[in-house]
Design a protein around this motif. Sequence first.
Motif, PDB file in Angstrom:
ATOM      1  N   ASN A  22      25.429 -28.239  24.976  1.00 22.33           N
ATOM      2  CA  ASN A  22      25.537 -29.636  24.559  1.00 22.33           C
ATOM      3  C   ASN A  22      24.513 -30.505  25.280  1.00 22.33           C
ATOM      4  O   ASN A  22      23.868 -31.365  24.681  1.00 22.33           O
ATOM      5  CB  ASN A  22      26.958 -30.145  24.806  1.00 22.33           C
ATOM      6  N   ARG A  23      24.371 -30.267  26.583  1.00 23.65           N
ATOM      7  CA  ARG A  23      23.391 -31.045  27.366  1.00 23.65           C
ATOM      8  C   ARG A  23      21.973 -30.780  26.865  1.00 23.65           C
ATOM      9  O   ARG A  23      21.164 -31.700  26.757  1.00 23.65           O
ATOM     10  CB  ARG A  23      23.497 -30.692  28.843  1.00 23.65           C
ATOM     11  N   LEU A  24      21.669 -29.525  26.552  1.00 27.64           N
ATOM     12  CA  LEU A  24      20.336 -29.188  26.050  1.00 27.64           C
ATOM     13  C   LEU A  24      20.119 -29.812  24.672  1.00 27.64           C
ATOM     14  O   LEU A  24      19.016 -30.294  24.366  1.00 27.64           O
ATOM     15  CB  LEU A  24      20.157 -27.672  26.000  1.00 27.64           C
ATOM     16  N   PRO A  63      34.729 -14.424  14.665  1.00 31.77           N
ATOM     17  CA  PRO A  63      35.439 -14.844  13.450  1.00 31.77           C
ATOM     18  C   PRO A  63      36.646 -15.743  13.714  1.00 31.77           C
ATOM     19  O   PRO A  63      36.937 -16.641  12.925  1.00 31.77           O
ATOM     20  CB  PRO A  63      35.861 -13.511  12.820  1.00 31.77           C
ATOM     21  N   ALA A  64      37.347 -15.541  14.822  1.00 36.18           N
ATOM     22  CA  ALA A  64      38.522 -16.361  15.141  1.00 36.18           C
ATOM     23  C   ALA A  64      38.151 -17.709  15.744  1.00 36.18           C
ATOM     24  O   ALA A  64      39.019 -18.552  15.965  1.00 36.18           O
ATOM     25  CB  ALA A  64      39.436 -15.601  16.100  1.00 36.18           C
ATOM     26  N   GLY A  65      36.889 -17.934  16.019  1.00 37.96           N
ATOM     27  CA  GLY A  65      36.451 -19.209  16.575  1.00 37.96           C
ATOM     28  C   GLY A  65      36.431 -19.220  18.092  1.00 37.96           C
ATOM     29  O   GLY A  65      36.666 -18.204  18.754  1.00 37.96           O
ATOM     30  N   ASP A  66      36.123 -20.383  18.640  1.00 40.22           N
ATOM     31  CA  ASP A  66      36.069 -20.583  20.081  1.00 40.22           C
ATOM     32  C   ASP A  66      37.454 -21.000  20.565  1.00 40.22           C
ATOM     33  O   ASP A  66      38.001 -21.982  20.059  1.00 40.22           O
ATOM     34  CB  ASP A  66      35.039 -21.680  20.390  1.00 40.22           C
ATOM     35  N   PRO A  67      38.029 -20.282  21.548  1.00 35.05           N
ATOM     36  CA  PRO A  67      39.352 -20.678  22.050  1.00 35.05           C
ATOM     37  C   PRO A  67      39.405 -22.126  22.542  1.00 35.05           C
ATOM     38  O   PRO A  67      40.469 -22.733  22.558  1.00 35.05           O
ATOM     39  CB  PRO A  67      39.604 -19.699  23.205  1.00 35.05           C
ATOM     40  N   TRP A 118      37.513 -32.219  22.682  1.00 38.54           N
ATOM     41  CA  TRP A 118      36.407 -31.857  23.576  1.00 38.54           C
ATOM     42  C   TRP A 118      35.527 -30.803  22.929  1.00 38.54           C
ATOM     43  O   TRP A 118      34.305 -30.844  23.033  1.00 38.54           O
ATOM     44  CB  TRP A 118      36.953 -31.383  24.914  1.00 38.54           C
ATOM     45  N   TYR A 119      36.146 -29.847  22.239  1.00 38.19           N
ATOM     46  CA  TYR A 119      35.390 -28.829  21.509  1.00 38.19           C
ATOM     47  C   TYR A 119      34.422 -29.500  20.524  1.00 38.19           C
ATOM     48  O   TYR A 119      33.240 -29.150  20.469  1.00 38.19           O
ATOM     49  CB  TYR A 119      36.348 -27.896  20.781  1.00 38.19           C
ATOM     50  N   ARG A 120      34.936 -30.440  19.736  1.00 30.78           N
ATOM     51  CA  ARG A 120      34.086 -31.120  18.743  1.00 30.78           C
ATOM     52  C   ARG A 120      32.963 -31.896  19.420  1.00 30.78           C
ATOM     53  O   ARG A 120      31.827 -31.908  18.953  1.00 30.78           O
ATOM     54  CB  ARG A 120      34.926 -32.044  17.870  1.00 30.78           C
ATOM     55  N   GLU A 121      33.270 -32.530  20.542  1.00 25.38           N
ATOM     56  CA  GLU A 121      32.243 -33.290  21.263  1.00 25.38           C
ATOM     57  C   GLU A 121      31.136 -32.367  21.768  1.00 25.38           C
ATOM     58  O   GLU A 121      29.950 -32.677  21.644  1.00 25.38           O
ATOM     59  CB  GLU A 121      32.875 -34.029  22.438  1.00 25.38           C
ATOM     60  N   GLY A 135      26.393 -31.847  16.506  1.00 23.68           N
ATOM     61  CA  GLY A 135      24.969 -31.742  16.208  1.00 23.68           C
ATOM     62  C   GLY A 135      24.416 -30.328  16.263  1.00 23.68           C
ATOM     63  O   GLY A 135      23.202 -30.136  16.161  1.00 23.68           O
ATOM     64  N   GLN A 136      25.273 -29.337  16.417  1.00 25.63           N
ATOM     65  CA  GLN A 136      24.820 -27.950  16.514  1.00 25.63           C
ATOM     66  C   GLN A 136      25.181 -27.197  15.234  1.00 25.63           C
ATOM     67  O   GLN A 136      26.174 -27.501  14.578  1.00 25.63           O
ATOM     68  CB  GLN A 136      25.467 -27.262  17.714  1.00 25.63           C
TER      69      GLN A 136
END
Length: 196
Positions: free
Chosen positions: A23-25, A38-42, A50-53, A57-58
């Motif tokens: 995110n910082r980069l 496939p199950a996503g990020d825990p 916080w996950y969405r933040e 932009g990625q």
Amino acid sequence: MDILRGIRVVNLALNLPGPLAANRLARMGAEVVKVEPPAGDPMELYSAAWYREMAAGQELVRLDMKTPEGQARCGELLAGADLLITSNRPSVLAKLHVDWETLHPRFPNLCQVAIFGYPEPRGDVAGHDLTYQAALGLLYPPNLPRTLLADMAGAERAVSSALGLLYARERVGRSGFAKVVLSDAAAAAAAPLSFG
């Protein structure tokens, strides 16, 4: 601040601190591809906001890195990338064929920041912020830590390592590999306590 415009980052790291570093980069102008299983990020289950933040932009790509198809698609992403961020233990990186020794001959322009819990020979030991802080005397039982100190400090170390690798590649024309060890980041944060 777009100082990293034109830099492409592939982030295979989940939870923290890899996604926070990515995110910082991205906020510095890098184009970031976030690769999730496939199950996503825990992290999305722990704190969706916080996950969405962190992922804002990625580009999100879901891959099963345990399959040949997933590894092949990852290779396609890495072929055009400048930097890879990982947070798996060394044995898992090797098993998924995303360790430095495997990737560097294939992608000589690719830099890699690998986040580990502990230094060798304990690199394959699972690490947690709670245990790093407890070992350093930063906890007051039975209270839990107020923040994820090692992960937050580890994210900053991952960013500075990434910038150093990219700068060195620009100057000398060689890509590089950097380890970020979370237990070391916690120990550095505990220096004021250890020095009284």
